[in-house]
Design a protein around this motif. Sequence first.
Motif: not given
Length: 330
Positions: A165-171, A193-194
């Motif tokens: 699973y790819i984790l992210g908090s941005s684009m 925010r995103h």
Amino acid sequence: MNVPLSLIDFCTIHDGERPGDSIARSVRLAREAERLGYSRIWYAEHHNMSTISSSAPAVLIAHVGAQTERIRLGAGGVMLPNHSPYVVAEQFGMLAEMYPGRIDLGLGRAPGTDQNTLGRALRRDPRAAEHFPDDVAELAAYLSGDSLIPGVQAMPGAGTNVPLYILGSSMFGATLAAKMGLPYSFASHFAPRHLTQATSYYRQNYQPSERYPEPYVIAAVNVTAADTVDEARADFEQVARERVRNMATRGPAGRHISEENLDALVNSPSGQQIISMLQFTAVGDGAEVHRYLGEFTKLAQADELMISLQSPTGEKTDRAMEILAEAWGL
């Protein structure tokens, strides 16, 4: 129909506790979550944080797995630039052999710590995050048994096909997950925010893979649940104050800020910015929390919710987990 609910457990060390106390509590939480019907629990890699003991997710997963039977366990996540993809493949390949069909591997590219710890203690190159896409591909190849390095196989690991699973908090994470045809988990529990931009982009630009023909979004959200709305609001106020205390002053000394000084910190612009990280938080009794999470699911276009239980004590966390399970109909 309600989407599945899962938990992220930070193995929180409360005031006056040893890390072992938080680890024992995480075992109890996992056993209770399994009984209540939660889908999975993830543990996040953090370093040099006095209130979090989940610095080694693979070790913690092995411990919890031995004391549970069905619930899925995973990293949410392993901060891949801190490690060799080969070693991660061996660790999670071993977990998959120990607990077949129960292991997940969420991958992040942030260090999970401060730059001083990253460079001087972990001895990692700050530019390692630039290689994250290649590292994910290398790791996936080890787990599938199709190593990109001739003559090298991960053992254990090869052929386990541990779900990534790819984790992210941005684009960035949304773009990479869409391009690689992997499930995507957005960290909206601390980086709101995103959220809508990232999940919309991921769904609209998803490139189907053989293993994942459809996009899959896990959205993280905080929950402060109690038997009454007033109790939940009071609990959340305490959680927010502790968040400011712990983030504004790193290390054990942060816990000894006077209440008067903490009041000033909470009301300062920096304190309010810290609290704003908890924007996506369901606060209330079972009915209120259910209503909020239903709306959040639509906003996030989520296939699954990853719940971060935000309560001021271990006992209140246990009760919140029960209230949420009952309200959601697990």
